[in-house]
Scaffold this motif. Sequence first.
Motif, PDB file in Angstrom:
ATOM      1  N   GLU A   1      22.770  23.476  13.146  1.00 21.47           N
ATOM      2  CA  GLU A   1      23.250  24.610  13.923  1.00 21.47           C
ATOM      3  C   GLU A   1      23.009  24.375  15.414  1.00 21.47           C
ATOM      4  O   GLU A   1      21.888  24.111  15.841  1.00 21.47           O
ATOM      5  CB  GLU A   1      22.501  25.873  13.475  1.00 21.47           C
ATOM      6  N   PRO A   2      24.049  24.458  16.249  1.00 24.02           N
ATOM      7  CA  PRO A   2      23.896  24.207  17.693  1.00 24.02           C
ATOM      8  C   PRO A   2      23.321  25.415  18.416  1.00 24.02           C
ATOM      9  O   PRO A   2      24.014  26.139  19.128  1.00 24.02           O
ATOM     10  CB  PRO A   2      25.330  23.907  18.143  1.00 24.02           C
ATOM     11  N   VAL A   3      22.029  25.634  18.276  1.00 27.79           N
ATOM     12  CA  VAL A   3      21.405  26.834  18.840  1.00 27.79           C
ATOM     13  C   VAL A   3      20.883  26.626  20.251  1.00 27.79           C
ATOM     14  O   VAL A   3      20.475  27.578  20.908  1.00 27.79           O
ATOM     15  CB  VAL A   3      20.250  27.327  17.943  1.00 27.79           C
ATOM     16  N   TYR A   4      20.856  25.380  20.727  1.00 29.88           N
ATOM     17  CA  TYR A   4      20.463  25.112  22.107  1.00 29.88           C
ATOM     18  C   TYR A   4      21.674  24.539  22.837  1.00 29.88           C
ATOM     19  O   TYR A   4      22.373  23.678  22.306  1.00 29.88           O
ATOM     20  CB  TYR A   4      19.305  24.113  22.165  1.00 29.88           C
ATOM     21  N   CYS A   5      21.924  25.013  24.046  1.00 26.48           N
ATOM     22  CA  CYS A   5      23.154  24.654  24.743  1.00 26.48           C
ATOM     23  C   CYS A   5      22.899  23.915  26.035  1.00 26.48           C
ATOM     24  O   CYS A   5      21.905  24.137  26.710  1.00 26.48           O
ATOM     25  CB  CYS A   5      23.961  25.910  25.077  1.00 26.48           C
ATOM     26  N   ASN A   6      23.822  23.060  26.396  1.00 25.15           N
ATOM     27  CA  ASN A   6      23.862  22.455  27.719  1.00 25.15           C
ATOM     28  C   ASN A   6      25.243  22.750  28.263  1.00 25.15           C
ATOM     29  O   ASN A   6      26.232  22.182  27.801  1.00 25.15           O
ATOM     30  CB  ASN A   6      23.625  20.947  27.634  1.00 25.15           C
TER      31      ASN A   6
ATOM     32  N   TRP B   1      23.262  21.173  21.369  1.00 29.00           N
ATOM     33  CA  TRP B   1      22.096  20.499  20.822  1.00 29.00           C
ATOM     34  C   TRP B   1      21.689  21.232  19.562  1.00 29.00           C
ATOM     35  O   TRP B   1      21.543  22.450  19.554  1.00 29.00           O
ATOM     36  CB  TRP B   1      20.949  20.522  21.819  1.00 29.00           C
ATOM     37  N   THR B   2      21.452  20.523  18.504  1.00 32.62           N
ATOM     38  CA  THR B   2      21.137  21.167  17.245  1.00 32.62           C
ATOM     39  C   THR B   2      19.651  21.468  17.140  1.00 32.62           C
ATOM     40  O   THR B   2      18.817  20.876  17.828  1.00 32.62           O
ATOM     41  CB  THR B   2      21.546  20.289  16.054  1.00 32.62           C
ATOM     42  N   ARG B   3      19.333  22.392  16.239  1.00 32.43           N
ATOM     43  CA  ARG B   3      17.940  22.748  15.999  1.00 32.43           C
ATOM     44  C   ARG B   3      17.151  21.538  15.527  1.00 32.43           C
ATOM     45  O   ARG B   3      16.012  21.313  15.951  1.00 32.43           O
ATOM     46  CB  ARG B   3      17.863  23.870  14.963  1.00 32.43           C
ATOM     47  N   GLY B   4      17.744  20.739  14.655  1.00 35.09           N
ATOM     48  CA  GLY B   4      17.049  19.557  14.161  1.00 35.09           C
ATOM     49  C   GLY B   4      16.701  18.596  15.275  1.00 35.09           C
ATOM     50  O   GLY B   4      15.587  18.068  15.336  1.00 35.09           O
ATOM     51  N   GLU B   5      17.653  18.332  16.177  1.00 37.35           N
ATOM     52  CA  GLU B   5      17.405  17.412  17.283  1.00 37.35           C
ATOM     53  C   GLU B   5      16.313  17.920  18.218  1.00 37.35           C
ATOM     54  O   GLU B   5      15.338  17.217  18.516  1.00 37.35           O
ATOM     55  CB  GLU B   5      18.689  17.220  18.098  1.00 37.35           C
ATOM     56  N   ILE B   6      16.489  19.149  18.709  1.00 39.46           N
ATOM     57  CA  ILE B   6      15.609  19.677  19.748  1.00 39.46           C
ATOM     58  C   ILE B   6      14.205  19.947  19.227  1.00 39.46           C
ATOM     59  O   ILE B   6      13.201  19.554  19.833  1.00 39.46           O
ATOM     60  CB  ILE B   6      16.214  20.953  20.355  1.00 39.46           C
ATOM     61  N   GLU B   7      14.094  20.628  18.094  1.00 40.45           N
ATOM     62  CA  GLU B   7      12.771  20.998  17.609  1.00 40.45           C
ATOM     63  C   GLU B   7      12.010  19.794  17.052  1.00 40.45           C
ATOM     64  O   GLU B   7      10.776  19.775  17.089  1.00 40.45           O
ATOM     65  CB  GLU B   7      12.890  22.143  16.609  1.00 40.45           C
ATOM     66  N   SER B   8      12.720  18.786  16.561  1.00 41.61           N
ATOM     67  CA  SER B   8      12.054  17.546  16.162  1.00 41.61           C
ATOM     68  C   SER B   8      11.490  16.847  17.390  1.00 41.61           C
ATOM     69  O   SER B   8      10.352  16.358  17.373  1.00 41.61           O
ATOM     70  CB  SER B   8      13.039  16.615  15.448  1.00 41.61           C
ATOM     71  N   PHE B   9      12.282  16.787  18.463  1.00 45.86           N
ATOM     72  CA  PHE B   9      11.825  16.127  19.682  1.00 45.86           C
ATOM     73  C   PHE B   9      10.619  16.853  20.261  1.00 45.86           C
ATOM     74  O   PHE B   9       9.635  16.222  20.666  1.00 45.86           O
ATOM     75  CB  PHE B   9      12.962  16.068  20.709  1.00 45.86           C
ATOM     76  N   ALA B  10      10.680  18.185  20.301  1.00 46.62           N
ATOM     77  CA  ALA B  10       9.555  18.967  20.820  1.00 46.62           C
ATOM     78  C   ALA B  10       8.289  18.703  20.016  1.00 46.62           C
ATOM     79  O   ALA B  10       7.197  18.545  20.574  1.00 46.62           O
ATOM     80  CB  ALA B  10       9.895  20.454  20.801  1.00 46.62           C
ATOM     81  N   PHE B  11       8.419  18.644  18.701  1.00 44.32           N
ATOM     82  CA  PHE B  11       7.262  18.359  17.848  1.00 44.32           C
ATOM     83  C   PHE B  11       6.678  16.989  18.155  1.00 44.32           C
ATOM     84  O   PHE B  11       5.454  16.823  18.259  1.00 44.32           O
ATOM     85  CB  PHE B  11       7.663  18.451  16.374  1.00 44.32           C
ATOM     86  N   LEU B  12       7.543  15.975  18.306  1.00 40.93           N
ATOM     87  CA  LEU B  12       7.056  14.626  18.549  1.00 40.93           C
ATOM     88  C   LEU B  12       6.397  14.504  19.919  1.00 40.93           C
ATOM     89  O   LEU B  12       5.389  13.794  20.066  1.00 40.93           O
ATOM     90  CB  LEU B  12       8.213  13.629  18.425  1.00 40.93           C
ATOM     91  N   VAL B  13       6.943  15.195  20.923  1.00 42.16           N
ATOM     92  CA  VAL B  13       6.323  15.181  22.251  1.00 42.16           C
ATOM     93  C   VAL B  13       4.936  15.803  22.185  1.00 42.16           C
ATOM     94  O   VAL B  13       3.963  15.253  22.716  1.00 42.16           O
ATOM     95  CB  VAL B  13       7.208  15.924  23.275  1.00 42.16           C
ATOM     96  N   LYS B  14       4.829  16.957  21.539  1.00 39.96           N
ATOM     97  CA  LYS B  14       3.523  17.613  21.419  1.00 39.96           C
ATOM     98  C   LYS B  14       2.554  16.726  20.653  1.00 39.96           C
ATOM     99  O   LYS B  14       1.371  16.602  21.031  1.00 39.96           O
ATOM    100  CB  LYS B  14       3.677  18.961  20.720  1.00 39.96           C
ATOM    101  N   ASN B  15       3.018  16.091  19.611  1.00 40.11           N
ATOM    102  CA  ASN B  15       2.153  15.194  18.835  1.00 40.11           C
ATOM    103  C   ASN B  15       1.663  14.032  19.698  1.00 40.11           C
ATOM    104  O   ASN B  15       0.495  13.649  19.631  1.00 40.11           O
ATOM    105  CB  ASN B  15       2.931  14.674  17.625  1.00 40.11           C
ATOM    106  N   ASP B  16       2.545  13.474  20.514  1.00 39.32           N
ATOM    107  CA  ASP B  16       2.152  12.371  21.396  1.00 39.32           C
ATOM    108  C   ASP B  16       1.094  12.813  22.392  1.00 39.32           C
ATOM    109  O   ASP B  16       0.105  12.106  22.625  1.00 39.32           O
ATOM    110  CB  ASP B  16       3.372  11.841  22.153  1.00 39.32           C
ATOM    111  N   VAL B  17       1.299  13.995  22.997  1.00 36.45           N
ATOM    112  CA  VAL B  17       0.362  14.481  24.011  1.00 36.45           C
ATOM    113  C   VAL B  17      -1.010  14.742  23.396  1.00 36.45           C
ATOM    114  O   VAL B  17      -2.043  14.303  23.922  1.00 36.45           O
ATOM    115  CB  VAL B  17       0.901  15.745  24.698  1.00 36.45           C
ATOM    116  N   LEU B  18      -1.042  15.451  22.272  1.00 35.02           N
ATOM    117  CA  LEU B  18      -2.316  15.838  21.684  1.00 35.02           C
ATOM    118  C   LEU B  18      -3.067  14.666  21.064  1.00 35.02           C
ATOM    119  O   LEU B  18      -4.293  14.704  20.949  1.00 35.02           O
ATOM    120  CB  LEU B  18      -2.097  16.937  20.643  1.00 35.02           C
ATOM    121  N   ASN B  19      -2.341  13.635  20.665  1.00 35.79           N
ATOM    122  CA  ASN B  19      -2.985  12.473  20.062  1.00 35.79           C
ATOM    123  C   ASN B  19      -3.089  11.297  21.037  1.00 35.79           C
ATOM    124  O   ASN B  19      -3.441  10.185  20.634  1.00 35.79           O
ATOM    125  CB  ASN B  19      -2.225  12.042  18.806  1.00 35.79           C
TER     126      ASN B  19
END
Length: 376
Positions: A250-255, A261-279
């Motif tokens: 679902e394209p819930v984020y727009c440019n 931008w789909t939910r899968g793309e954006i929220e996966s990227f956000a999760f991976l960024v947070k994981n990188d920062v915290l670890n």
Amino acid sequence: MIKKQITSILLTVALCILTASALTGCAANGKNDASGVQEGPLSSQGQSESPAAGSTAAADAGNTADGKASTGTGASSDNNSSTETVPGTSPSSDAAEAALEGREGGTDAKVIESQTFSGVSLGGYENVQFTTREITENGRSRVEYSLVSDGDAVYIFPDAYDYWQFASEVNFIAFRDVNGDGQKDVITSEQYITGAGAEGAVPFSMTRIYLNQGSEFLFAEGLSVSIGNSLDASRSEEYTVENILAILEEPVYCNFGGTGWTRGEIESFAFLVKNDVLNDNREALSQKINYPLPLVRNGEQLQISSPEEFLASYDDILNLQVIYDVEGAETEDLFWNQDGVMLGTGAIWFGKMQDGSIKIYAIPAEVQYCNPLDVD
């Protein structure tokens, strides 16, 4: 909403324990279309699949099986191996069970044959067996996923939802690229019970998304729960491959002026960024930057031109303000505008580049964060 359902379930568990003295932008209508799966990064590229007997095969081009049979024991697989995947019939199944047995001592552990697949290739693991086991220990059950090669467990997936009991039913298992990075991720759905209160034996469904990082698979809990916001956890028939892929696509984020931008793309990227920062995964984070990266630190304007420069200035770029903000950030239902998507209260901004990749393009230092103890 799944968050309300989860909150209600957790409160019930807590009350039970206490008593015992012992718990959008782009979408046209915001609803899921379960009638089909869109083309895009989530489209199947698998070459073979054999669903378990009694499961319902979907008609999409990826040969994905729905997996929700009337008995709740159907299977779904989609892998990029040329070897046919046959659940429950691999001669290595007994060897896999033998290899995994005994790891929990005297617990009861059994392979769920209908959800076990041979000839699977995921990340750095080629032609392995994806094994599903039900493990019962001290009267509590859980489901465990692992990759088995030549009778040895070469990878065990992180556990999830360990505050509930596995209700012995796996709705489906699917191997799909969730975030468009070219790697097959793992999507599963299981049924659980709380085991507490009057409704403790009533099953409900949840989803797990494991993001493929080559040698490991990270459980994206926020994204997994976010999917449930559009599904009814009490209706296991809603937890199908088609429904979940429709939500992820679902394209819930727009440019504005660009593609959705789909939910899968954006929220996966956000999760991976947070994981990188915290670890403190500095190298991994450096690969997620759009260079050159303009910065202002200590009143000085900087421009980071390469991953090497990013790593050399990492402690200045990822200062405590940024780290605190990312630590408290949600990775679903993120704020976005015409420029991009914001993580936290503005610590990191990212979006789609012209080549279609998702990258971080800004890391402001001045963000609002809570540090009541004034910790340095």
